[in-house]
Design a protein around this motif. Structure first.
Motif, PDB file in Angstrom:
ATOM      1  N   ASP A 120      25.834  44.144  -7.639  1.00  0.00           N
ATOM      2  CA  ASP A 120      26.445  45.103  -6.727  1.00  0.00           C
ATOM      3  C   ASP A 120      27.548  44.398  -5.949  1.00  0.00           C
ATOM      4  O   ASP A 120      27.438  43.213  -5.609  1.00  0.00           O
ATOM      5  CB  ASP A 120      25.382  45.640  -5.757  1.00  0.00           C
ATOM      6  N   TRP A 121      28.626  45.137  -5.662  1.00  0.00           N
ATOM      7  CA  TRP A 121      29.737  44.554  -4.930  1.00  0.00           C
ATOM      8  C   TRP A 121      29.385  44.243  -3.472  1.00  0.00           C
ATOM      9  O   TRP A 121      30.108  43.506  -2.806  1.00  0.00           O
ATOM     10  CB  TRP A 121      30.951  45.479  -4.981  1.00  0.00           C
ATOM     11  N   GLY A 122      28.307  44.825  -2.975  1.00  0.00           N
ATOM     12  CA  GLY A 122      27.837  44.480  -1.640  1.00  0.00           C
ATOM     13  C   GLY A 122      28.848  44.792  -0.552  1.00  0.00           C
ATOM     14  O   GLY A 122      29.426  45.881  -0.496  1.00  0.00           O
ATOM     15  N   ASP A 123      29.098  43.814   0.320  1.00  0.00           N
ATOM     16  CA  ASP A 123      29.998  43.980   1.463  1.00  0.00           C
ATOM     17  C   ASP A 123      31.430  43.561   1.138  1.00  0.00           C
ATOM     18  O   ASP A 123      32.098  42.927   1.958  1.00  0.00           O
ATOM     19  CB  ASP A 123      29.486  43.174   2.660  1.00  0.00           C
ATOM     20  N   SER A 124      31.915  43.892  -0.028  1.00  0.00           N
ATOM     21  CA  SER A 124      33.271  43.521  -0.428  1.00  0.00           C
ATOM     22  C   SER A 124      34.257  44.621  -0.041  1.00  0.00           C
ATOM     23  O   SER A 124      33.947  45.808  -0.149  1.00  0.00           O
ATOM     24  CB  SER A 124      33.338  43.280  -1.938  1.00  0.00           C
ATOM     25  N   GLU A 125      35.451  44.222   0.368  1.00  0.00           N
ATOM     26  CA  GLU A 125      36.482  45.219   0.687  1.00  0.00           C
ATOM     27  C   GLU A 125      37.829  44.533   0.932  1.00  0.00           C
ATOM     28  O   GLU A 125      37.916  43.325   1.162  1.00  0.00           O
ATOM     29  CB  GLU A 125      36.110  46.034   1.925  1.00  0.00           C
TER      30      GLU A 125
END
Length: 579
Positions: free
Chosen positions: A227-232
């Motif tokens: 999962d990309w999780g807390d990426s942005e």
């Protein structure tokens, strides 16, 4: 790396950590922490003492969770016996008992010799800065049943579960790049559960009054998940911010079970725009009106692989807003509103982005459908007393008679926090998410997170975007934490009923008089969990910590088959214990 050894559902981000490269970092008096991490909850505790101020009012992601130590006023004695007031960085305060532990480190990669002072450049963070997150390694084992909460995309099924997270954040001239994915594994052993009714035996076991994509078990084999999780990626000027990524927002003041936003499920791709916590001062008059905060966002929610209703092959569009205000004349009081619309994924449904709510005639119940949810909250904390109280009220869809029945489709949360002697902290949170009983005079109602048109409900990839426990029932949490220089220890009791609505809906349009099969089978026939446990953090060194936790969970009647009650008041529950 970080390793977590705990079976406790509420502290999924307490950790066993080592950051070998942090010795190259220069320490700063601010920190940016993951939601519900050990560090963030410690800062929240410090906010009760006034050592730090809370960086947000009602909308919080990793990028918004920037905690800054307040300066402490003190007095130094001069040679002539007089005193001079001085300001000491809050990090040095005796109240910051973890001041020798590494709670957040930034490295300045580059900074210009001359900082620009023009109007536009003053609103940007000038230079290039780096922060490393983790890495963090979480491990848990459930002996009898799935159990876990606020742990992102990780599914804590029966058996062994593990998740590895870590990453970095790069900031410069307004741009913020965060890369913090999660890789997880679930052994996912077999356990006893009710047959699913949403196209798969693993889907949820009720559609009575509304459907939801709430997975009971993710298939019959172990599995890995990325999962990309807390990426942005984000750009910020002063407090104006705009970004795209997968950071789940934590909405409202709740500590354990937020109504409309938590990190209980996998992150979903979203675009957002708005203002971070901003002080409002009238120019010329120098009037301080307090603080405001607001965010609009649009995202895409996905179905799980175990929600197979042929008539609903649609992903869901979420259009949402969050607005909060903290008046200057009532320090540290925050009031706010969170509003959510769920529709089918269609560009035409972007029209809901700026709507506060829709009237019943505009509810589109005969078209594609839309599901609207709203919550209002108030949060007030008093650093001088070390005390906080918060309340939140949620409403599902539109009510045509709010004055006659304020709790029609309504749910509520009440919580308190109290700093105790010897750096202790008491946390109590009570949630009531049950259906309002006026539905006994109407029709079955699934609950706040379900819907009859948006069949996936308020979920992403099979997990709730809001509360993780007591979704269709109630929850009572009592916890006591004591902090010490090298860590902390928590002792807790948590009771919750995840699905009382399942029982209540059985009585709708029925006769409960004696004799009655409804009365015999479903009288007091609720599923309940009671968890007792402890969880402790120990800093082996300033960069290396270990978390160990254990809980014993008494599970009563999870199969709703306590036996038929006839003329005797005695009956037998189906009971098991999860370790």
């Amino acid at each position: 790396m970080k390793i977590k050894m705990t079976d406790s559902f509420f502290r999924k981000h307490v950790q066993f950590s080592i950051c070998l490269i942090s010795i190259f970092f220069s320490f700063s008096l601010f920190s940016q922490e993951s939601l519900k991490s050990t560090e963030e909850e410690y800062y929240d505790f410090l906010s009760l003492t006034g050592i730090v101020d809370r960086p947000t009012l009602g909308y919080r992601t990793l990028s918004d969770s920037v905690w800054i130590f307040n300066d402490i006023e003190s007095f130094e004695e001069n040679e002539d016996g007089t005193f001079t007031k001085v300001r000491i960085p809050g990090q040095e305060s005796s109240g910051n008992i973890w001041k020798n532990n590494n709670l957040g480190s930034w490295k300045t990669l580059w900074q210009p010799e001359n900082i620009s002072s023009n109007f536009f450049m003053r609103g940007l963070k000038q230079g290039l800065f780096l922060k490393i997150y983790g890495p963090e390694w979480f491990n848990s084992y459930n002996s009898a049943a799935p159990y876990g909460q606020n742990d992102g995309a990780l599914w804590q099924g029966k058996g062994y579960n593990t998740a590895l997270t870590g990453g970095l954040r790069l900031e410069g001239y307004g741009f913020e790049l965060t890369f913090k994915p999660q890789l997880s594994f679930s052994q996912n052993l077999e356990f006893e559960y009710l047959p699913g009714v949403c196209g798969s035996e693993y889907s949820y076991f009720t559609q009575n009054g509304g459907s939801i994509d709430l997975v009971q078990r993710y298939g019959n084999t172990s599995f890995w998940n990325y999962d990309w999780g807390d990426s942005e990626l984000r750009w910020t000027w002063n407090t104006f911010t705009i970004g795209f990524g997968s950071q789940n927002p934590w909405l409202g003041p709740a500590w354990l079970n937020p109504m409309l936003g938590s990190n209980n499920a996998a992150g979903y791709p979203k675009f957002d725009i708005g203002l971070r916590k901003t002080q409002v001062i009238i120019p010329g008059l120098d009037w301080n009106l307090g603080y405001i905060e607001g965010r609009l966002w649009v995202g895409k929610l996905s179905q799980s692989d175990y929600f197979n209703i042929p008539s609903y092959p649609f992903d869901t569009m979420i259009t949402a807003m969050s607005a909060s205000y903290s008046p200057s004349f009532i320090p540290r009081l925050s009031v706010g509103l969170n509003r959510i619309f769920l529709t089918r994924w269609n560009k035409n449904n972007l029209k809901y982005s700026l709507r506060l709510f829709t009237a019943s005639k505009a509810n589109d119940v005969y078209g594609d459908g839309e599901d609207q949810k709203i919550s209002i909250f108030a949060d007030w904390y008093f650093p001088n007393a070390g005390f906080e109280i918060y309340i939140e009220y949620g409403l599902d869809d539109f009510s045509t008679y709010p004055l006659q029945n304020f709790f029609h489709t309504g749910i509520y949360t009440v919580g308190i926090k109290q700093k105790l002697p010897h750096n202790g902290e008491l946390i109590v949170e009570l949630n009531n998410f049950e259906m309002s009983q006026d539905f006994q005079l109407q029709w079955p109602y699934g609950g706040y997170y379900t819907h009859g048109k948006i069949l996936t409900g308020y979920t992403n990839k099979g997990q709730s975007l809001g509360a993780g426990t007591g979704l269709f029932g109630n929850s009572q949490y009592f916890g006591y934490t004591i902090h010490y220089p090298k860590g902390n220890s928590t002792f807790f009791i948590h009771r919750f009923c995840p699905n009382n609505n399942y029982v209540y809906n059985m009585a709708v349009t029925t006769n409960a008089s004696k004799p009655s099969s409804i009365w015999e089978i479903y009288w007091a026939n609720f599923e309940a969990y009671i968890s007792f446990g402890t969880d402790s953090t120990f800093y082996i060194s300033k960069d290396f910590s270990i978390d160990l936790g254990i809980s014993i969970i008494h599970i009563a009647n999870n199969m709703y088959n306590r036996g038929i009650r006839t003329n005797s008041i005695s009956f037998t529950f189906n009971t098991k214990y999860n370790f």
